[in-house]
Design a protein around this motif. Structure first.
Motif, PDB file in Angstrom:
ATOM      1  N   LEU A 204       0.830  -1.202   0.000  1.00 37.41           N
ATOM      2  CA  LEU A 204       0.000   0.000   0.000  1.00 37.41           C
ATOM      3  C   LEU A 204       0.866   1.254   0.000  1.00 37.41           C
ATOM      4  N   PHE A 205       1.927   1.259   0.805  1.00 41.92           N
ATOM      5  CA  PHE A 205       2.867   2.387   0.783  1.00 41.92           C
ATOM      6  C   PHE A 205       3.461   2.580  -0.609  1.00 41.92           C
ATOM      7  N   ILE A 206       3.838   1.484  -1.242  1.00 42.26           N
ATOM      8  CA  ILE A 206       4.441   1.569  -2.575  1.00 42.26           C
ATOM      9  C   ILE A 206       3.437   2.136  -3.573  1.00 42.26           C
ATOM     10  N   MET A 207       2.189   1.688  -3.504  1.00 38.94           N
ATOM     11  CA  MET A 207       1.172   2.180  -4.423  1.00 38.94           C
ATOM     12  C   MET A 207       0.875   3.656  -4.193  1.00 38.94           C
ATOM     13  N   VAL A 208       0.792   4.070  -2.939  1.00 44.26           N
ATOM     14  CA  VAL A 208       0.537   5.482  -2.645  1.00 44.26           C
ATOM     15  C   VAL A 208       1.712   6.336  -3.124  1.00 44.26           C
ATOM     16  N   SER A 209       2.941   5.873  -2.871  1.00 48.42           N
ATOM     17  CA  SER A 209       4.121   6.602  -3.352  1.00 48.42           C
ATOM     18  C   SER A 209       4.104   6.701  -4.869  1.00 48.42           C
ATOM     19  N   GLY A 210       3.792   5.590  -5.528  1.00 52.42           N
ATOM     20  CA  GLY A 210       3.708   5.604  -6.984  1.00 52.42           C
ATOM     21  C   GLY A 210       2.658   6.569  -7.476  1.00 52.42           C
ATOM     22  N   PHE A 211       1.502   6.586  -6.836  1.00 51.21           N
ATOM     23  CA  PHE A 211       0.437   7.516  -7.230  1.00 51.21           C
ATOM     24  C   PHE A 211       0.905   8.958  -7.099  1.00 51.21           C
ATOM     25  N   LEU A 212       1.513   9.276  -5.967  1.00 44.61           N
ATOM     26  CA  LEU A 212       1.939  10.659  -5.731  1.00 44.61           C
ATOM     27  C   LEU A 212       3.068  11.083  -6.664  1.00 44.61           C
ATOM     28  N   ILE A 213       3.964  10.167  -6.983  1.00 47.51           N
ATOM     29  CA  ILE A 213       5.089  10.499  -7.858  1.00 47.51           C
ATOM     30  C   ILE A 213       4.655  10.556  -9.320  1.00 47.51           C
ATOM     31  N   LEU A 214       3.867   9.588  -9.750  1.00 53.59           N
ATOM     32  CA  LEU A 214       3.573   9.447 -11.170  1.00 53.59           C
ATOM     33  C   LEU A 214       2.456  10.358 -11.679  1.00 53.59           C
ATOM     34  N   ARG A 215       1.748  11.032 -10.806  1.00 61.10           N
ATOM     35  CA  ARG A 215       0.671  11.897 -11.293  1.00 61.10           C
ATOM     36  C   ARG A 215       1.194  13.220 -11.838  1.00 61.10           C
ATOM     37  N   LYS A 216       2.412  13.577 -11.507  1.00 61.08           N
ATOM     38  CA  LYS A 216       3.017  14.815 -12.005  1.00 61.08           C
ATOM     39  C   LYS A 216       4.209  14.479 -12.887  1.00 61.08           C
ATOM     40  N   ASP A 217       4.544  15.392 -13.778  1.00 59.91           N
ATOM     41  CA  ASP A 217       5.746  15.201 -14.588  1.00 59.91           C
ATOM     42  C   ASP A 217       6.967  15.155 -13.675  1.00 59.91           C
ATOM     43  N   GLN A 218       7.865  14.242 -13.965  1.00 57.37           N
ATOM     44  CA  GLN A 218       9.077  14.069 -13.169  1.00 57.37           C
ATOM     45  C   GLN A 218      10.294  14.315 -14.049  1.00 57.37           C
ATOM     46  N   PRO A 219      10.836  15.516 -14.031  1.00 58.47           N
ATOM     47  CA  PRO A 219      12.044  15.731 -14.824  1.00 58.47           C
ATOM     48  C   PRO A 219      13.220  14.949 -14.245  1.00 58.47           C
ATOM     49  N   ILE A 220      14.119  14.558 -15.106  1.00 60.82           N
ATOM     50  CA  ILE A 220      15.299  13.806 -14.666  1.00 60.82           C
ATOM     51  C   ILE A 220      16.106  14.620 -13.658  1.00 60.82           C
ATOM     52  N   SER A 221      16.060  15.937 -13.777  1.00 61.49           N
ATOM     53  CA  SER A 221      16.818  16.797 -12.855  1.00 61.49           C
ATOM     54  C   SER A 221      16.324  16.675 -11.409  1.00 61.49           C
ATOM     55  N   SER A 222      15.104  16.166 -11.190  1.00 59.52           N
ATOM     56  CA  SER A 222      14.594  16.032  -9.824  1.00 59.52           C
ATOM     57  C   SER A 222      15.082  14.750  -9.136  1.00 59.52           C
ATOM     58  N   VAL A 223      15.636  13.818  -9.913  1.00 61.15           N
ATOM     59  CA  VAL A 223      16.054  12.529  -9.349  1.00 61.15           C
ATOM     60  C   VAL A 223      17.167  12.687  -8.303  1.00 61.15           C
ATOM     61  N   PRO A 224      18.250  13.425  -8.584  1.00 62.33           N
ATOM     62  CA  PRO A 224      19.300  13.540  -7.555  1.00 62.33           C
ATOM     63  C   PRO A 224      18.804  14.148  -6.246  1.00 62.33           C
ATOM     64  N   ARG A 225      17.924  15.136  -6.331  1.00 58.53           N
ATOM     65  CA  ARG A 225      17.397  15.772  -5.117  1.00 58.53           C
ATOM     66  C   ARG A 225      16.580  14.761  -4.305  1.00 58.53           C
TER      67      ARG A 225
END
Length: 177
Positions: free
Chosen positions: A63-84
């Motif tokens: 459930l934690f993984i699914m909620v995290s996935g929902f919160l992360i994947l609903r917005k565009d994720q630029p590669i520049s945000s990965v290191p942060r």
């Protein structure tokens, strides 16, 4: 639901907050019940209770993984945000891993040998579960962060039938494997 509105943002999704709360409680129950699953308690009443509550709460981590996935994947994720994102997870993880390594090393070895300690520390970074089984989660989260820009871009540009196809193939592989 005005009572629960803490005015933390207009885009807050309260159902996700409730899911996170349920996941937290399930993971707490999972950790509490796991202490009764030791070989010393097998087939004793405490063991049966531990098995029951551990089985009941096993859904918390997915459930934690699914909620995290929902919160992360609903917005565009630029590669520049990965290191942060990785840095926010990695710095506390490294700190606590070193603390756990020191504690575990002190329990296992009664004298301090720098070479042996260094070897144990490297082993712990390669497999953190040797010091605490709960650390497996950190590597999985880092992997999700690394792949999130690729998955997000695909999800936002894919047709619904492509997503359905992917989910069906994924489910079949999960059940077979």
């Amino acid at each position: 639901m005005e009572f629960f509105n803490f005015d933390v943002g207009k885009n807050r999704i309260y159902n996700v907050d409730w899911l996170k709360t349920i996941a937290i409680l399930a993971v707490l129950l999972l950790h509490c019940s796991s202490k009764y699953l030791l070989p010393d308690f097998v087939f004793q009443p405490n063991w049966y209770c531990g098995v029951f509550f551990e089985s009941l709460s096993r859904f918390g981590v997915p459930l934690f993984i699914m909620v995290s996935g929902f919160l992360i994947l609903r917005k565009d994720q630029p590669i520049s945000s990965v290191p942060r994102r990785i840095k926010r997870v990695l710095i506390p993880f490294i700190f606590w891993l070193v603390v756990y390594v020191i504690a575990k090393f002190a329990m296992i070895y009664h004298s301090f040998d720098l070479i042996q300690f260094g070897y144990f520390l490297i082993q712990a970074f390669l497999d953190p579960t040797i010091v605490s089984i709960e650390f497996w989660f950190v590597y999985m989260i880092i992997g999700l962060y690394i792949f999130s820009p690729i998955i997000t871009t695909w999800l936002h540009n894919a047709e619904i039938y492509e997503i359905e196809y992917f989910l069906i193939v994924w489910a079949l592989i999960s059940f077979v494997g």
